[in-house]
Design a protein around this motif. Structure first.
Motif, short mmCIF file in Angstrom:
data_model
loop_
_atom_site.label_atom_id
_atom_site.label_comp_id
_atom_site.label_asym_id
_atom_site.label_seq_id
_atom_site.Cartn_x
_atom_site.Cartn_y
_atom_site.Cartn_z
N ARG A 73 -13.22 1.56 17.38
CA ARG A 73 -14.26 0.59 17.02
C ARG A 73 -14.20 -0.65 17.91
O ARG A 73 -15.24 -1.17 18.34
N THR B 84 -8.87 4.75 14.66
CA THR B 84 -10.26 4.40 14.37
C THR B 84 -10.54 2.94 14.68
O THR B 84 -11.60 2.60 15.23
N SER B 85 -9.58 2.08 14.34
CA SER B 85 -9.74 0.65 14.63
C SER B 85 -9.82 0.40 16.14
O SER B 85 -10.65 -0.40 16.61
N ASP C 120 -2.13 8.88 7.88
CA ASP C 120 -3.30 8.08 7.51
C ASP C 120 -3.33 6.76 8.27
O ASP C 120 -4.38 6.34 8.75
N ARG C 121 -2.16 6.11 8.39
CA ARG C 121 -2.09 4.86 9.14
C ARG C 121 -2.42 5.09 10.62
O ARG C 121 -3.09 4.27 11.25
N SER C 122 -1.95 6.22 11.16
CA SER C 122 -2.24 6.54 12.56
C SER C 122 -3.75 6.72 12.77
O SER C 122 -4.31 6.24 13.75
N ARG C 123 -4.39 7.40 11.80
CA ARG C 123 -5.84 7.58 11.90
C ARG C 123 -6.56 6.24 11.79
O ARG C 123 -7.54 5.99 12.52
N GLN C 124 -6.08 5.37 10.91
CA GLN C 124 -6.70 4.06 10.76
C GLN C 124 -6.57 3.24 12.04
O GLN C 124 -7.52 2.58 12.47
N VAL C 125 -5.36 3.29 12.65
CA VAL C 125 -5.15 2.54 13.90
C VAL C 125 -6.04 3.09 15.00
O VAL C 125 -6.65 2.34 15.77
N GLN D 55 0.82 -1.20 0.00
CA GLN D 55 0.00 0.00 0.00
C GLN D 55 0.86 1.26 0.00
O GLN D 55 0.57 2.22 -0.71
#
Length: 257
Positions: free
Chosen positions: A223, A219-220, A212-217, A125
């Motif tokens: 959740r 958010t995960s 972006d990866r930090s935001r994804q982590v 990615q």
């Protein structure tokens, strides 16, 4: 139908054979250059082998350039291949190792070897979906070609020219190597504009991917925490219902008595 499948299978086999052959020649060329730089073996034989492989890779590059349907994309994706056939110095053969990366990616070797882990997906990615590999290839090409032209016009060694190109493109500018000719200054000007621009894009691409990866982590994690909280609330509700049911049974038994 069967004939088409057979032709497709044979075409795939020829393609695999071609890629395997190029991979072996790449490893051989890098091995010969390494031996030459380290002073191992017969220098004359190594130079003959290196020059012979240079001709082979040059022909391969020209044929692929002629046959490709999109030369613009080919020139971007094969920037390292072009650097690998520069006859100025044997060390440029190390750029041919980029063929190994494309071989691994084209045949999905990580997936076939069951190495398609979370890390490899993140790597893919980052390298391809963000366009980092193309920006990196263009940046390296600009730096190396500028160093090559600088060494010719300023009568400098390749090592000093590469050092000058790196310090110029990264805006460090120690000043130990400077252009003295008009053509050398033109090369420096092009490198300043093009090199610094692409290196800035590289930096922004890396920082954007990390953010972006930090935001994804984050958010995960949110959740997961919300799912755990919902599960806990559901258990509490179930337990409350059982307690209420038990209390009702106790009250009913008291009324009967």
């Amino acid at each position: 139908m069967g004939g088409e499948k057979m032709m497709t299978k044979r075409k795939q086999q020829r393609l695999i054979g071609y890629h395997v052959g190029v991979t072996l020649l790449t490893l051989l060329s890098v091995g010969l250059v390494t031996a030459l730089l380290m002073g191992w073996g017969d220098r004359c034989a190594e130079l003959v082998g290196i020059n012979g492989l240079l001709v082979v890779f040059a022909i391969d590059y020209v044929v692929r350039l002629i046959c490709t349907p999109n030369r613009k994309i080919f020139l971007i994706q094969s920037a390292f291949d072009l650097l690998g056939i520069i006859p100025l110095h044997p060390v440029f053969a190390f750029f041919r190792l980029g063929r190994l990366v494309r071989f691994i990616r084209y045949h999905h070797l990580f997936w076939r070897l069951r190495l398609n882990s979370k890390w490899t997906r993140a790597y893919h990615q980052f390298m391809y979906k963000t366009g980092f590999i193309y920006l990196f290839s263009i940046s390296v090409s600009i730096i190396v070609l500028s160093a090559f032209l600088f060494s010719l016009t300023e009568k400098q060694s390749l090592a000093n020219s590469l050092w000058w190109a790196m310090t110029t493109a990264t805006t460090v500018g120690y000043g130990d190597e400077t252009p003295h000719t008009a053509f050398g200054r033109i090369i420096a000007s092009v490198l300043m504009v093009g090199g610094i621009g692409f290196i800035g894009l590289l930096t922004s691409t890396i920082s954007g991917f990390v953010a972006d990866r930090s935001r994804q982590v984050a958010t995960s994690q949110e959740r997961q925490e919300q799912a755990d909280l919902n599960q806990l609330l559901a258990k509490i509700e179930t337990l409350t219902e059982k307690v209420d049911h038990l209390q009702k049974q106790v009250d009913d038994s008291k009324k009967i008595r």
